[in-house]
Design a protein around this motif. Structure first.
Motif, mmCIF file in Angstrom:
data_model
loop_
_atom_site.group_PDB
_atom_site.id
_atom_site.type_symbol
_atom_site.label_atom_id
_atom_site.label_comp_id
_atom_site.label_asym_id
_atom_site.label_seq_id
_atom_site.Cartn_x
_atom_site.Cartn_y
_atom_site.Cartn_z
ATOM 1 N N PHE A 101 0.843 -1.195 0.000
ATOM 2 C CA PHE A 101 0.000 0.000 0.000
ATOM 3 C C PHE A 101 0.875 1.240 0.000
ATOM 4 N N ALA A 102 0.526 2.191 -0.859
ATOM 5 C CA ALA A 102 1.232 3.471 -0.924
ATOM 6 C C ALA A 102 0.193 4.576 -1.015
ATOM 7 N N ALA A 103 0.367 5.615 -0.190
ATOM 8 C CA ALA A 103 -0.666 6.648 -0.142
ATOM 9 C C ALA A 103 -0.075 8.003 0.228
ATOM 10 N N ALA A 104 -0.725 9.037 -0.299
ATOM 11 C CA ALA A 104 -0.492 10.410 0.134
ATOM 12 C C ALA A 104 -1.664 10.782 1.032
ATOM 13 N N VAL A 105 -1.387 11.169 2.265
ATOM 14 C CA VAL A 105 -2.425 11.418 3.261
ATOM 15 C C VAL A 105 -2.731 12.909 3.308
ATOM 16 N N LEU A 106 -4.015 13.236 3.187
ATOM 17 C CA LEU A 106 -4.485 14.614 3.266
ATOM 18 C C LEU A 106 -5.470 14.723 4.421
ATOM 19 N N VAL A 107 -5.150 15.540 5.409
ATOM 20 C CA VAL A 107 -5.997 15.712 6.591
ATOM 21 C C VAL A 107 -6.719 17.046 6.457
ATOM 22 N N ARG A 108 -8.037 17.025 6.581
ATOM 23 C CA ARG A 108 -8.825 18.250 6.446
ATOM 24 C C ARG A 108 -9.864 18.331 7.552
ATOM 25 N N ASP A 109 -10.035 19.525 8.093
ATOM 26 C CA ASP A 109 -11.014 19.761 9.146
ATOM 27 C C ASP A 109 -12.378 20.003 8.526
ATOM 28 N N LYS A 110 -13.391 20.124 9.379
ATOM 29 C CA LYS A 110 -14.753 20.389 8.907
ATOM 30 C C LYS A 110 -14.791 21.679 8.096
#
Length: 314
Positions: free
Chosen positions: A217-226
């Motif tokens: 598994f390879a991923a770019a993680v994007l964290v976003r608030d409400k």
């Protein structure tokens, strides 16, 4: 500490990063990366982090293209240059993740217990007539009778209700294929091959429990608030996935699995995002059930675009 920073802290700590993703979220990640219809998988799922880079900035890429002619005007030279860091702000990637997702799957070991091959009746009955009578009758009427009788017998042999097939049915069959009589049909069909029906019966599936299997598994993680813009995040995600692939984030996978996307974008958003009834699904039930249904529906259609959706409680 706001939502984004809280998620990054949990990702940074090896003791808490795996617990950030629940079963429903991990199922979306698996579906985004692999064709789960071609290779059925089941929980429990486990996230494995072999490499995790936090706070990565991907410089924008500018492509410049041009061409010119030599002094003689006959030789054309083309130029294509990729320039990194010119114009625009860098793409923010909260984390780059290389590792695996451990799933439960059963190895296919189907065993054939029974084989039944049904060959349709041949319409060339002349060899049977010769075997029974020694030769074909010289009288045309007798020959037609012999052919017709044997055709009916052969056709009835392949039916569940043989008595229901009458001479009238044979006449309709002859008319349907444009044959004037039984002899005409025999002559037309002589030497032609017909298809056969094959029936297979497999043994009952093994009762052995599914075994764990790690899927690269390879991923770019994007964290976003409400309050994030869905339209903006979709466009940003497309750019981020393209840059992650250029960076060689991909992890090789075995030949016996079918990938949907080699590099996945993981969206980590608050679970409260799906309290908004603008998301499809979740029309009935309690508030928690509606939220779960909307999250499940969104995860399915986002997975087809290479996005693994994860919901985290604030």
């Amino acid at each position: 500490m706001d939502f984004v920073d809280g998620v990054l802290v949990r990702l940074a700590d090896p003791g808490t990063r795996a617990s950030l993703f629940d079963e429903a979220s991990l199922a979306h990640l698996v579906e985004a990366a692999y064709d789960t219809e071609a290779m059925p998988v089941a929980p429990p799922y486990t996230a494995v982090f072999d490499e995790l880079t936090l706070g990565f900035a991907a410089a924008p890429v500018t492509v410049a293209e041009g061409e010119w002619l030599g002094s003689g005007g006959t030789t054309r030279t083309e130029l294509r240059v990729r320039l990194h860091g010119l114009g625009g702000s860098a793409l923010r990637i909260d984390a780059l993740w290389r590792g695996s997702l451990v799933v439960r799957t059963s190895v296919a070991r189907d065993r054939v217990e029974d084989l039944d091959v049904a060959v349709p009746p041949a319409f060339d009955v002349d060899p049977q007539i010769i075997a029974d009578l020694g030769a074909l009758p010289a009288d045309p009427a007798q020959l037609e009778t012999e052919r017709r009788t044997r055709l009916v017998t052969r056709l009835r042999a392949g039916l569940h209700q043989p008595a229901a097939f009458t001479d009238a049915h044979l006449d309709r069959l002859l008319a349907g294929v444009g044959a004037t009589n039984a002899g005409d049909l025999v002559t037309r069909m002589r030497g032609q091959a017909a298809g056969a029906t094959v029936k297979l019966r497999y043994a009952a599936p093994s009762a052995a429990p599914p075994t764990p299997r790690p899927l690269p598994f390879a991923a770019a993680v994007l964290v976003r608030d409400k309050g994030f813009s869905l339209a903006d995040l979709l466009v940003e995600t497309r750019l981020v996935r393209a840059r992650a692939e250029e960076l060689g984030l991909d992890v090789p996978a075995p030949d016996d699995v079918r990938r949907r996307h080699r590099v996945v974008a993981v969206w980590v958003v608050p679970v409260e995002t799906f309290d908004d009834d603008g998301w499809p699904g979740g029309d009935t039930g309690t508030d928690a059930q509606k939220r779960a249904a909307r999250f499940a529906r969104a995860g399915q259609w986002l997975a087809r675009s290479g996005i693994g959706l994860a919901a985290v409680s604030t």
